[in-house]
Design an enzyme around this catalytic site. Structure first.
Site, PDB file in Angstrom:
ATOM      1  N   HIS A  16     -55.326   4.903  54.205  1.00 43.77           N
ATOM      2  CA  HIS A  16     -55.219   5.550  55.361  1.00 43.77           C
ATOM      3  C   HIS A  16     -55.698   6.977  54.902  1.00 43.77           C
ATOM      4  CE1 HIS A  16     -54.249   7.069  59.034  1.00 43.77           C
ATOM      5  NE2 HIS A  16     -53.773   7.958  58.535  1.00 43.77           N
ATOM      6  N   GLU A  17     -55.017   7.699  54.334  1.00 47.36           N
ATOM      7  CA  GLU A  17     -54.973   8.887  53.162  1.00 47.36           C
ATOM      8  C   GLU A  17     -56.543   9.064  52.250  1.00 47.36           C
ATOM      9  OE1 GLU A  17     -53.191  11.569  54.100  1.00 47.36           O
ATOM     10  OE2 GLU A  17     -51.946   9.844  54.974  1.00 47.36           O
ATOM     11  N   HIS A  28     -59.476   9.700  54.904  1.00 47.50           N
ATOM     12  CA  HIS A  28     -59.201  11.219  55.263  1.00 47.50           C
ATOM     13  C   HIS A  28     -60.062  11.736  53.963  1.00 47.50           C
ATOM     14  CE1 HIS A  28     -57.165  11.278  59.500  1.00 47.50           C
ATOM     15  NE2 HIS A  28     -56.090  10.393  58.036  1.00 47.50           N
ATOM     16  N   GLU A  59     -57.863   9.983  62.450  1.00 42.92           N
ATOM     17  CA  GLU A  59     -56.408   9.418  62.748  1.00 42.92           C
ATOM     18  C   GLU A  59     -57.000   8.154  63.008  1.00 42.92           C
ATOM     19  OE1 GLU A  59     -54.090  10.287  60.755  1.00 42.92           O
ATOM     20  OE2 GLU A  59     -54.484  12.506  60.963  1.00 42.92           O
TER      21      GLU A  59
HETATM   22 ZN   LIG Z   1     -53.633  10.506  58.688  1.00 46.84          ZN
END
Ligand SMILES: [Zn+2]
Length: 424
Positions: A278-279, A282, A358
């Protein structure tokens, strides 16, 4: 007139507070929509009765504190102006030294100190609440140390910005907002660059991952997304909190992914890999740069509006606020009120944009790891350890949620799980 204005401001704040008390505590809780009941996003399926109750209680109080604290700042600065404190701070500054260049610094110190003292009770309540519910694990002295670092960093930052701002106002009455914005671009980039290496280490220790076996797995995944190994860090948060988190920070050569050690301690490897993926989204999709770009655009508009609103207010209420001229340092509390109001008003939009990023990161992560079981259980654990609300009331979602609610996040993952099962 001054007393009347003060009275109405306090009254407005109290009514506002009562409204939110009613909204958060008296209104019946939002019911979980029928289609989610009994799914993996339904908190009753993964929290026990005690955890459910604590989650509700804790979030309600936290939400109330959130809605009370920003307008409290406005009220504080409003009263500082109205009752002549701003004028007094300037007088104290001028009488304490003959060196003119120190006057702004001393004025700023008094204003910051009074603001800190006024907002301290709310910060302290927030800390002790978090401690009561076993989220924070920090001792009072350790918490106070962080508070003091906060104070001096804030003071230092404003000490750079404020003198330049008022100098620009004196140089150009009509264009200071534009020149101020132009200077804020390199300043913002510079601060973002320094944040992970200069500011963050004042609060915590950062180091490469301790668990070398896990590190190998994480770095193998990072390599797939072309993230250099030296950009993944662990931070010691266990002595401060029980909550779990991970984040991406910094720009350029200082860009990095940071995992809280609490996350590493409480989740198993597959769950951690999902959080990490997930990171990585980003990082790979450069969400920080989009964030900075959006912030700079909004701040251009914001500074222009501040310029207009300051002129209007001083023209109309200059006498009551004891501000003879916008360019006088005594107008600083007004500047703070307007900036803070604009940030508050724009937060539904910036939160919306953040929730979009997100959602993308969650999608990226599940595509990368293809392990919905680990993903769902990691979010359930995140909810449990932070006592976060799975299905928050609408206004809380709009003003507070930079992430989609856990209800949305977990149910998306469950959809993926069902699809995956059907394809087998
Ligand atoms: Zn996030």
């Amino acid at each position: 007139m001054v007393r009347k204005m003060g009275f109405y401001a306090v009254l407005a704040y109290v009514l506002y507070g009562l409204f939110f008390y009613w909204y958060l505590f008296q209104l019946p809780e939002p019911k979980l929509p029928f289609e989610y009941q009994g799914t993996k996003a339904d908190p009753t399926t993964f929290l026990n009765g005690r955890e459910l109750m604590l989650t509700e209680e804790y979030s309600k109080i936290r939400n109330l504190l959130f809605f009370l604290s920003t307008p409290f700042e406005w009220l504080f600065y409003f009263l500082i102006l109205l009752f002549g404190f701003s004028k007094a701070f300037k007088r104290w500054a001028e009488s304490s030294t003959k060196y003119k260049f120190l006057h702004t610094a001393i004025y700023l110190f008094w204003l910051s100190l009074f603001a800190y003292i006024a907002t301290f009770p709310l910060s302290y309540i927030s800390y002790s609440l978090s401690k009561t519910y076993h989220i924070s694990t920090q001792s009072f002295p350790a918490w106070m140390k962080d508070e003091l670092i906060d104070f001096w960093i804030n003071f230092g930052t404003w000490l750079i910005i404020v003198p330049v701002l008022y100098w620009l106002m004196k140089k150009s009455k009509k264009r200071w907002w534009l020149y101020g914005w132009l200077l804020s671009v390199p300043f913002t980039l510079f601060m973002m660059f320094l944040q992970p290496v200069v500011i963050d280490p004042l609060y915590n220790d950062f180091y490469p991952l301790k668990d070398k076996q896990l590190e190998t797995k994480i770095l193998a995944m990072a390599e797939k997304s072309h993230i250099p190994a030296k950009h993944v860090f662990e931070v010691d948060m266990a002595e401060k909190t029980n909550a779990l988190n991970a984040y991406v920070t910094g720009i350029g050569s200082n860009a990095r992914i940071v995992l809280w050690d609490t996350t590493l301690n409480k989740l198993n490897d597959n769950q951690i890999l999902f959080i990490m993926a997930h990171e990585m989204c980003h990082y790979v999709e450069k969400h920080i740069y989009w964030g900075i770009g959006g912030y700079l655009l909004l701040s251009l508009l914001g500074l222009y509006l501040t310029y207009r609103l300051m002129n209007w207010t001083v023209k109309r209420y200059g006498k009551e606020f004891k501000i003879p001229d916008v360019r006088d340092i005594r107008s600083l509390p007004l500047f703070f009120i307007i900036i803070s109001m604009l940030i508050f008003v724009s937060s539904p939009f910036t939160n919306f944009a953040s929730r979009y990023q997100e959602t993308r990161a969650d999608q990226y992560a599940i595509q990368m790891t293809k392990n919905p079981k680990a993903a769902i259980s990691s979010f359930q654990e995140l909810t449990r350890s932070g006592l976060s609300q799975v299905n928050p009331p609408q206004l809380v979602k709009i003003f507070r949620y930079t992430h989609p609610s856990m209800l949305d996040r977990i149910s998306k993952l469950e959809e993926y799980e069902i699809k995956q099962r059907n394809n087998e």
